[in-house]
Design a protein around this motif. Structure first.
Motif, short mmCIF file in Angstrom:
data_model
loop_
_atom_site.label_atom_id
_atom_site.label_comp_id
_atom_site.label_asym_id
_atom_site.label_seq_id
_atom_site.Cartn_x
_atom_site.Cartn_y
_atom_site.Cartn_z
N ALA A 426 0.70 -1.24 0.17
CA ALA A 426 -0.07 -0.01 -0.23
C ALA A 426 0.95 1.25 -0.16
O ALA A 426 0.72 2.24 -0.66
N LEU A 427 1.96 1.10 0.68
CA LEU A 427 2.90 2.37 0.86
C LEU A 427 3.70 2.33 -0.74
O LEU A 427 3.97 3.74 -1.05
N GLU A 428 4.01 1.36 -1.05
CA GLU A 428 4.88 1.27 -2.15
C GLU A 428 4.05 1.93 -3.33
O GLU A 428 4.60 2.56 -4.25
N GLU A 439 -0.88 5.00 11.00
CA GLU A 439 -2.13 4.85 11.64
C GLU A 439 -2.54 3.36 11.44
O GLU A 439 -3.10 2.82 12.18
N VAL A 440 -2.29 2.87 10.21
CA VAL A 440 -2.87 1.58 9.84
C VAL A 440 -2.01 0.60 10.68
O VAL A 440 -2.60 -0.53 10.89
N PHE A 441 -0.74 0.82 10.86
CA PHE A 441 0.01 -0.16 11.38
C PHE A 441 -0.40 -0.26 12.93
O PHE A 441 -0.58 -1.43 13.36
N THR A 447 -6.05 -4.63 16.29
CA THR A 447 -7.22 -5.58 15.92
C THR A 447 -6.84 -6.81 15.30
O THR A 447 -7.90 -7.46 15.04
N ASN A 448 -5.82 -6.79 14.71
CA ASN A 448 -5.22 -7.96 13.90
C ASN A 448 -5.94 -7.78 12.62
O ASN A 448 -5.90 -9.01 11.77
N LYS A 449 -6.59 -6.82 12.13
CA LYS A 449 -7.25 -6.63 10.76
C LYS A 449 -6.12 -6.47 9.55
O LYS A 449 -5.02 -5.89 10.17
N PHE A 450 -6.44 -7.03 8.54
CA PHE A 450 -5.44 -6.43 7.56
C PHE A 450 -5.59 -5.19 7.08
O PHE A 450 -6.42 -4.46 7.08
N ILE A 455 -7.79 0.25 5.74
CA ILE A 455 -7.84 1.54 4.72
C ILE A 455 -9.30 1.80 4.25
O ILE A 455 -9.82 2.72 4.04
N LYS A 456 -10.01 0.80 4.03
CA LYS A 456 -11.25 0.80 3.17
C LYS A 456 -12.16 1.36 4.26
O LYS A 456 -13.15 2.16 4.10
N GLU A 457 -12.29 0.65 5.51
CA GLU A 457 -12.86 1.28 6.68
C GLU A 457 -12.87 2.72 7.06
O GLU A 457 -13.74 3.27 7.07
N LYS A 458 -11.65 3.02 7.35
CA LYS A 458 -11.28 4.32 7.65
C LYS A 458 -11.33 5.35 6.44
O LYS A 458 -11.13 6.76 6.68
N GLY A 459 -11.34 4.91 5.02
CA GLY A 459 -11.36 5.71 4.09
C GLY A 459 -10.31 6.58 3.68
O GLY A 459 -10.20 7.69 3.52
#
Length: 526
Positions: A426-428, A439-441, A447-450, A455-459
């Motif tokens: 995603a960063l690349e 923030e994603v990390f 939460t152990n979410k991917f 990224i999708k949930e937080k827009g």
């Protein structure tokens, strides 16, 4: 991992030059479930004298039996240290009397050893020319006809030859309460050990410390031992003497054996001090090497000096005899093959490959191969990643920092290599900014979410559609005429301010690079 600190070099006016000669004997406890010759649990600590039985206490009539896995782990260690594995071997009795040796003898191996003729390659320590601690070649015959300084992928290594690795049992532990009493804890008695004995190939205290550090790393990699020095899983006896040249004539000082060194610093410092002590002693009374004589020294950590404990005149003192209660035995080809398979790729080999395959720096490769688990975790994350270097950066700067903070290992976390791969990609692809990546990390660990789900949930996904970004840039320019006037009057920071407004208007989603290019382009057109 490979820290070294030069010990002081003593200069005596009548000495032309001198050379330090060191050989090591490393005692390492093996990770078997039971003790070497009985069914008692093999575990550190606990209430004294609660994990003992007639066999490990050597009571009359007790019969030892070689525990399952003992020989196998010894063979794995031998393969990892490039040894030849014997097809036929036996155990012997080594007699001596000491309070923590319940039987009055130790079960060990004397002449038919499990492992012989191995070697360990140490990263070469570079010294200034006037501080070279010894010759660049082996003092005795070259190992397999090779120079002791070897090269691999452009890096230099000093090859330290291993004379033998033999199986033996550990003794109990003496507990001293100063000025009051001494006690014996026999829980450690009978713990399975290997003893690794080198040739006298080390030429400085730093090399001796680095040798033990390297052996610890290798044996931990192949899961032979915990290697915890503070628990006594690994201890080192250093045999040291000097080659001294005086008026063109070569002399050899008597050998000192410094016992039970249990840290890399103590190995280095003890050998450095003892070298100085021997040099001074030689100059004062000319004591020379005697093959049948050895001085046993202890290391006084508080006062930073070696102290004499006893002298040895001959190996005959030990009265070695064949162990009558354990028959000599054959080591199967299947066992030897299985041991070789368990070794796999060793840490230095991994470091060389990681630098070549993934373009890592020396430091990054060193850190990522600190444990076998971490190196395998990193490789798994790199399998389908677009940028292995970005994967490495995330692990080194984000993941390991968190693990160190929480005092966890890579096996203690729920996130998987795939989580890091997704975040790195995603960063690349510039789908999120580096700030959003943090923030994603954090959310991923909590939460152990991917990352893709977060990224999708937080827009958070960056807008890279140039037409959408251009609309935002045009609107920002139209809404801020004062900033435009400032820019035209030479205030260059106005461009940065406008860029901030674009990111604010896009809620941080605009691709920063594209946005900056469009802002600069529009300003030039004005």
């Amino acid at each position: 991992m490979r820290n070294s600190c030069c010990g002081g070099k003593v200069k005596m006016p009548s000495i032309d030059k001198y050379e330090i000669v060191i050989g090591c004997e490393i005692h390492t406890q093996l990770l078997t479930k039971t003790k070497a010759f009985c069914a008692c649990e093999n575990r550190y600590g606990g209430m004294p004298d609660t994990r003992v039985c007639p066999v490990c206490l050597g009571l009359p009539g007790a019969m030892p039996r070689v525990s399952k896995g003992y020989v196998e782990l010894g063979a794995v260690a031998g393969q990892a240290l490039n040894c030849e594995i014997a097809r036929f071997t036996k155990f012997d009795r080594k007699h001596y009397f000491y309070p923590d040796l319940a039987k009055g003898y130790q079960i060990t191996q004397y002449d038919l050893l499990l492992c012989t003729n191995g070697y360990v390659d140490l990263p070469f320590i570079h010294y200034p020319e006037d501080e070279q601690p010894g010759n660049s070649k082996c003092r005795t015959e070259n190992f397999k006809g090779e120079n002791c300084i070897i090269e691999n992928e452009g890096a230099k290594y000093r090859r330290i030859r291993i004379e033998r690795i033999h199986l033996e049992e550990d003794v109990g532990k003496s507990l001293h309460i100063e000025g009051k009493h001494s006690y014996i804890d026999y829980n450690r008695c009978g713990t399975p050990l290997i003893e690794i004995v080198t040739k006298p190939d080390m030429t400085s205290p730093e090399e001796a410390a680095l040798f033990m550090q390297t052996v610890q790393e290798i044996l931990r990699y192949v899961k032979v031992t915990k290697g915890n020095l503070e628990e006594g899983n690994m201890r080192c006896d250093a045999n040291i003497n000097l080659n001294v040249w005086e008026n063109g004539k070569l002399y050899h000082t008597p050998i000192s054996e410094i016992k039970n060194l249990n840290s890399f610093r103590s190995i280095r410092d003890a050998c450095a001090y003892e070298a100085q002590r021997q040099l001074k002693e030689f100059q004062e009374d000319r004591q020379e090497f005697n093959p049948g004589f050895k001085v046993t020294m202890g290391w006084d950590e508080v006062n930073s000096k070696t102290v004499i404990q006893r002298t040895k005149n001959s190996f005959v003192d030990y009265r070695f005899v064949v162990e009558p209660d354990i028959k000599p035995f054959t080591v199967s080809e299947e066992l030897i093959k299985s041991a070789a398979e368990k070794v796999g790729e060793l840490p230095e080999q991994k470091r060389i490959r990681f630098k070549k395959q993934f373009g890592l720096s020396d430091f990054d490769a060193e850190t990522l191969t600190n444990t076998r688990e971490l190196s395998l975790w990193f490789e798994e994350a790199c399998k389908n990643a677009k940028s292995p270097k970005r994967v490495a950066n995330l692990i080194l700067t984000e993941l390991l920092a968190k693990l160190n903070e929480e005092k966890l290992s890579i096996t203690d976390i729920a996130v998987t290599p795939k989580h890091i791969t997704e975040l790195a990609d995603a960063l690349e692809d510039s789908r999120i900014t580096s700030k959003q990546g943090k923030e994603v990390f954090a959310e991923m660990l909590a939460t152990n979410k991917f990352p893709s789900e977060i990224i999708k949930e937080k827009g958070l996904e960056i807008v890279s559609d140039s037409s959408e970004i251009e609309k935002i840039v045009n609107q920002v320019i139209a809404d801020n005429p004062k900033a435009i006037e400032d820019f035209k009057s030479g205030k260059s920071n106005a461009a940065g301010w406008l860029m901030g407004q674009v990111m604010k208007a896009s809620q941080g989603k605009a691709n920063p690079k594209q946005a900056a290019e469009l802002v600069n382009k529009k300003l030039k057109e004005l």
